[in-house]
Design a protein around this motif. Structure first.
Motif, PDB file in Angstrom:
ATOM      1  N   LYS A  80       3.883   9.719  -3.623  1.00 23.80           N
ATOM      2  CA  LYS A  80       2.071   9.025  -3.148  1.00 23.80           C
ATOM      3  C   LYS A  80       2.575   8.261  -1.932  1.00 23.80           C
ATOM      4  O   LYS A  80       1.580   7.531  -0.642  1.00 23.80           O
ATOM      5  N   GLU A  81       3.193   7.805  -1.514  1.00 17.77           N
ATOM      6  CA  GLU A  81       3.684   6.342  -0.744  1.00 17.77           C
ATOM      7  C   GLU A  81       5.057   7.239   0.578  1.00 17.77           C
ATOM      8  O   GLU A  81       5.260   8.138  -0.005  1.00 17.77           O
ATOM      9  N   LYS A  82       3.907   6.510   1.262  1.00 19.44           N
ATOM     10  CA  LYS A  82       4.866   7.754   2.699  1.00 19.44           C
ATOM     11  C   LYS A  82       6.323   6.868   3.023  1.00 19.44           C
ATOM     12  O   LYS A  82       6.394   5.369   3.014  1.00 19.44           O
TER      13      LYS A  82
END
Length: 252
Positions: free
Chosen positions: A118-120
């Protein structure tokens, strides 16, 4: 006799692998290094082209061996002393006069990495495709199975008016593996067409998110229509992982 050399490179700052007189390319940098070492221009051939932004673990080039006093180790060290920091020669061997890495290759293996979180991760922005949505690996594997074998891959080829090659190609195997935070799509075949692997990945991701059923991929092969398949996956997730040759040209 020919010199064969395995070159790895970070494709981020290259406009592809093939030589072009006005932009920076992998072949162009190798040609310059060879000219410095041997004091003359030598024609180089490579196993396959990679697009701008695509990386390689195992690209293979060849050129004439004109200095018999230099050993394989000498050639490797000389090239690495001159090549830029985003390129490196992994291995060198001497082989037959008629060696052409493009013609002699019996299998080319590409690996595509999807960073599925979900997080880059900004440190991976030029190394893998960040895709934050859940992917169904089993459905992607089922879809990929329809692509294995000998098929017309028109639906998976980006058009090029200068490329009149047949769309018929053989894919030996496609593996889809989850490795920690990544999903790796590994494609094994003898030869490919323009952006074929990236178009396959883009289509498999569509299946993975549930937009299409796996069987739609079989329909795509029959449609022969590029506009009906998935978008091209970003270049920076793709790696030329390995090139395999006929035994008579391989390093002993």
């Amino acid at each position: 006799m020919k010199v064969a050399c395995v070159v790895e490179y970070d494709g981020t700052n290259f406009h592809g692998s093939q030589y072009h007189p006005t932009v920076r390319t992998v072949q162009g940098e190798l040609n310059k290094a060879i000219e410095v070492i041997f004091k003359r221009h030598l024609k180089t051939d490579m196993a396959g082209r990679t697009d701008a932004g695509v990386h390689a673990n195992y690209q293979v080039f060849s050129f004439d061996r004109i200095n018999p006093r230099m050993t394989e180790k000498n050639v490797k060290e000389a090239l690495n002393s001159i090549l830029p920091e985003d390129m490196r020669v992994r291995d060198v061997w001497f082989t037959a006069d008629n060696f052409s890495p493009r013609v002699a290759a019996v299998k080319r293996i590409y690996q595509y990495f999807i960073y599925n979180r979900k997080e880059k991760d900004i440190f991976l922005r030029k190394r893998a495709w960040w895709f934050p949505y859940e992917l169904d690996i089993e459905k992607m594997r089922e879809a990929a199975s329809y692509l294995e074998g000998y098929h017309d891959f028109t639906s998976f080829v980006s058009k090029d008016k200068h490329d009149d090659r047949s769309p018929m190609r053989t894919i030996y195997r496609i593996r889809i593996i989850r490795i920690s935070r990544f999903i790796m799509v590994r494609v094994e075949g003898k030869s490919y067409l323009k952006r074929m692997v990236r178009n396959i990945v883009g289509t498999l991701v569509k299946v993975g998110v549930g937009t299409w059923e796996p069987s739609y991929v079989k329909e795509l092969l029959d449609m022969k229509d590029r506009s009906k398949a998935g978008a091209t996956a970003p270049a920076h997730g793709l790696y030329l992982y390995k090139v395999l040759f006929d035994e008579k040209f391989s390093k002993e």
